[in-house]
Motif scaffolding. Structure first.
Motif, PDB file in Angstrom:
ATOM      1  N   PHE A  57      -0.954  12.147  29.803  1.00 44.14           N
ATOM      2  CA  PHE A  57      -1.255  13.332  28.991  1.00 44.14           C
ATOM      3  C   PHE A  57      -2.088  14.307  29.810  1.00 44.14           C
ATOM      4  O   PHE A  57      -3.054  13.912  30.471  1.00 44.14           O
ATOM      5  CB  PHE A  57      -2.024  12.937  27.728  1.00 44.14           C
ATOM      6  CG  PHE A  57      -1.151  12.397  26.624  1.00 44.14           C
ATOM      7  CD1 PHE A  57      -1.115  13.021  25.385  1.00 44.14           C
ATOM      8  CD2 PHE A  57      -0.368  11.276  26.820  1.00 44.14           C
ATOM      9  CE1 PHE A  57      -0.326  12.526  24.357  1.00 44.14           C
ATOM     10  CE2 PHE A  57       0.423  10.768  25.810  1.00 44.14           C
ATOM     11  CZ  PHE A  57       0.454  11.395  24.573  1.00 44.14           C
ATOM     12  N   THR A  58      -1.747  15.591  29.749  1.00 40.16           N
ATOM     13  CA  THR A  58      -2.467  16.606  30.516  1.00 40.16           C
ATOM     14  C   THR A  58      -3.478  17.332  29.631  1.00 40.16           C
ATOM     15  O   THR A  58      -3.293  17.476  28.425  1.00 40.16           O
ATOM     16  CB  THR A  58      -1.503  17.627  31.135  1.00 40.16           C
ATOM     17  OG1 THR A  58      -0.799  18.312  30.094  1.00 40.16           O
ATOM     18  CG2 THR A  58      -0.505  16.946  32.047  1.00 40.16           C
ATOM     19  N   LYS A 137       2.204  16.129  21.156  1.00 41.09           N
ATOM     20  CA  LYS A 137       3.391  15.987  22.008  1.00 41.09           C
ATOM     21  C   LYS A 137       4.240  17.236  21.814  1.00 41.09           C
ATOM     22  O   LYS A 137       4.635  17.567  20.704  1.00 41.09           O
ATOM     23  CB  LYS A 137       4.155  14.708  21.667  1.00 41.09           C
ATOM     24  CG  LYS A 137       3.375  13.443  22.017  1.00 41.09           C
ATOM     25  CD  LYS A 137       4.148  12.178  21.715  1.00 41.09           C
ATOM     26  CE  LYS A 137       3.323  10.942  22.080  1.00 41.09           C
ATOM     27  NZ  LYS A 137       4.042   9.681  21.773  1.00 41.09           N
ATOM     28  N   TRP A 138       4.482  17.912  22.925  1.00 41.58           N
ATOM     29  CA  TRP A 138       5.139  19.218  22.916  1.00 41.58           C
ATOM     30  C   TRP A 138       6.478  19.126  23.626  1.00 41.58           C
ATOM     31  O   TRP A 138       6.606  18.468  24.659  1.00 41.58           O
ATOM     32  CB  TRP A 138       4.236  20.222  23.615  1.00 41.58           C
ATOM     33  CG  TRP A 138       4.787  21.602  23.790  1.00 41.58           C
ATOM     34  CD1 TRP A 138       4.912  22.571  22.841  1.00 41.58           C
ATOM     35  CD2 TRP A 138       5.259  22.187  25.017  1.00 41.58           C
ATOM     36  NE1 TRP A 138       5.425  23.722  23.394  1.00 41.58           N
ATOM     37  CE2 TRP A 138       5.645  23.516  24.727  1.00 41.58           C
ATOM     38  CE3 TRP A 138       5.380  21.716  26.320  1.00 41.58           C
ATOM     39  CZ2 TRP A 138       6.156  24.373  25.702  1.00 41.58           C
ATOM     40  CZ3 TRP A 138       5.889  22.562  27.285  1.00 41.58           C
ATOM     41  CH2 TRP A 138       6.270  23.875  26.977  1.00 41.58           C
ATOM     42  N   VAL A 139       7.491  19.795  23.073  1.00 36.50           N
ATOM     43  CA  VAL A 139       8.815  19.835  23.690  1.00 36.50           C
ATOM     44  C   VAL A 139       9.016  21.204  24.315  1.00 36.50           C
ATOM     45  O   VAL A 139       8.935  22.237  23.629  1.00 36.50           O
ATOM     46  CB  VAL A 139       9.929  19.546  22.664  1.00 36.50           C
ATOM     47  CG1 VAL A 139      11.300  19.657  23.323  1.00 36.50           C
ATOM     48  CG2 VAL A 139       9.754  18.157  22.060  1.00 36.50           C
ATOM     49  N   LEU A 147       6.142  16.698  26.637  1.00 31.27           N
ATOM     50  CA  LEU A 147       4.900  16.606  27.390  1.00 31.27           C
ATOM     51  C   LEU A 147       3.759  16.262  26.446  1.00 31.27           C
ATOM     52  O   LEU A 147       3.593  16.881  25.395  1.00 31.27           O
ATOM     53  CB  LEU A 147       4.601  17.945  28.074  1.00 31.27           C
ATOM     54  CG  LEU A 147       3.309  18.029  28.907  1.00 31.27           C
ATOM     55  CD1 LEU A 147       3.401  17.119  30.131  1.00 31.27           C
ATOM     56  CD2 LEU A 147       3.040  19.468  29.331  1.00 31.27           C
ATOM     57  N   GLY A 148       2.958  15.246  26.809  1.00 28.90           N
ATOM     58  CA  GLY A 148       1.776  14.891  26.048  1.00 28.90           C
ATOM     59  C   GLY A 148       0.583  15.687  26.537  1.00 28.90           C
ATOM     60  O   GLY A 148       0.347  15.801  27.745  1.00 28.90           O
ATOM     61  N   THR A 149      -0.174  16.269  25.601  1.00 32.49           N
ATOM     62  CA  THR A 149      -1.329  17.086  25.963  1.00 32.49           C
ATOM     63  C   THR A 149      -2.505  16.760  25.045  1.00 32.49           C
ATOM     64  O   THR A 149      -2.325  16.219  23.953  1.00 32.49           O
ATOM     65  CB  THR A 149      -1.015  18.589  25.854  1.00 32.49           C
ATOM     66  OG1 THR A 149      -0.667  18.910  24.498  1.00 32.49           O
ATOM     67  CG2 THR A 149       0.138  18.981  26.772  1.00 32.49           C
ATOM     68  N   PHE A 150      -3.710  17.104  25.482  1.00 32.01           N
ATOM     69  CA  PHE A 150      -4.893  16.820  24.656  1.00 32.01           C
ATOM     70  C   PHE A 150      -5.924  17.922  24.808  1.00 32.01           C
ATOM     71  O   PHE A 150      -5.878  18.737  25.749  1.00 32.01           O
ATOM     72  CB  PHE A 150      -5.500  15.459  25.023  1.00 32.01           C
ATOM     73  CG  PHE A 150      -6.127  15.410  26.388  1.00 32.01           C
ATOM     74  CD1 PHE A 150      -7.461  15.732  26.576  1.00 32.01           C
ATOM     75  CD2 PHE A 150      -5.386  15.032  27.503  1.00 32.01           C
ATOM     76  CE1 PHE A 150      -8.047  15.690  27.833  1.00 32.01           C
ATOM     77  CE2 PHE A 150      -5.959  14.981  28.771  1.00 32.01           C
ATOM     78  CZ  PHE A 150      -7.289  15.316  28.927  1.00 32.01           C
TER      79      PHE A 150
END
Length: 207
Positions: A57-58, A137-139, A147-150
């Motif tokens: 995750f970014t 979680k973004w497409v 893409l997983g992000t936080f």
């Protein structure tokens, strides 16, 4: 706001502290200076799998409606007082994560405009600690890639951080060790973790 972290410990130490396994060791970040604007894969623990430390995750949360990666520069932090209102965060307040760190950095402004600054490293009494975070979680609409992000949750500054972060007076929500599982519970109230909730901080000047 908080955009700079330190995570200086190796995998074995992090796994022992959090009683969880790093599943993608090649992506594991161990660095004295981690810049959030580079959107690094800082190790985190998701509420859905507390036995796993994920490194995929970014940093910089992308809500489902974001149209490009550029948006994440705006969402490195989430103010705890407004996450139920802000469009970027209000749909993911139950998506909880722990952001693993050994310190963070902030700057004291020596003048009103911040032309002269002093950098501080801030630690806790624990070698490793967890900062409260939210994830998504973004497409990518162009490629279909997921893409997983936080984002890192912040709160009003305590006395130590009021002096250091004197221009905005904010600090990360650093969790007490015994409260980490409480934060990961999506039923727990976000407001429980706003200042005056705090841990003891130790700060010192660095070049």
């Amino acid at each position: 706001m908080c955009f700079y972290l330190q995570q200086s410990y190796p995998i074995a130490k992090v796994q022992k502290r959090f009683k969880a396994i790093v599943v993608e060791p090649k992506l594991f970040v161990q660095d004295e200076n981690i810049n959030g604007f580079a959107h690094p894969n800082v190790p985190i623990i998701l509420d859905q799998s507390p036995e796993i430390i994920t490194t995929s995750f970014t940093w910089g949360l992308l809500p489902s409606w974001a149209t490009s990666l550029d948006f994440r520069k705006n969402t490195l932090n989430a103010r705890i007082e407004t996450i139920h209102e802000k469009p970027s965060f209000k749909s993911v307040t139950a998506n909880r994560c722990l952001i693993i760190a050994s310190a963070f950095y902030e700057w004291h402004w020596n003048d009103e405009k911040g032309k002269s600054k002093q950098k501080f490293q801030i630690n806790t009494t624990e070698e490793l600690f967890a900062v409260a975070g939210l994830y998504s979680k973004w497409v990518n609409p162009e490629t279909g890639e997921q893409l997983g992000t936080f984002t890192m949750v912040t709160t009003a500054a305590n006395k130590t951080m009021e002096y250091i972060h004197n221009h905005k007076k904010r600090m990360p929500v650093i969790l007490k060790k015994e409260d980490e599982s409480h934060w990961l519970n999506p039923q727990s109230a976000v407001e429980d973790f706003a200042f005056p909730y705090e841990v003891g901080l130790v700060a010192f000047e660095v070049p």
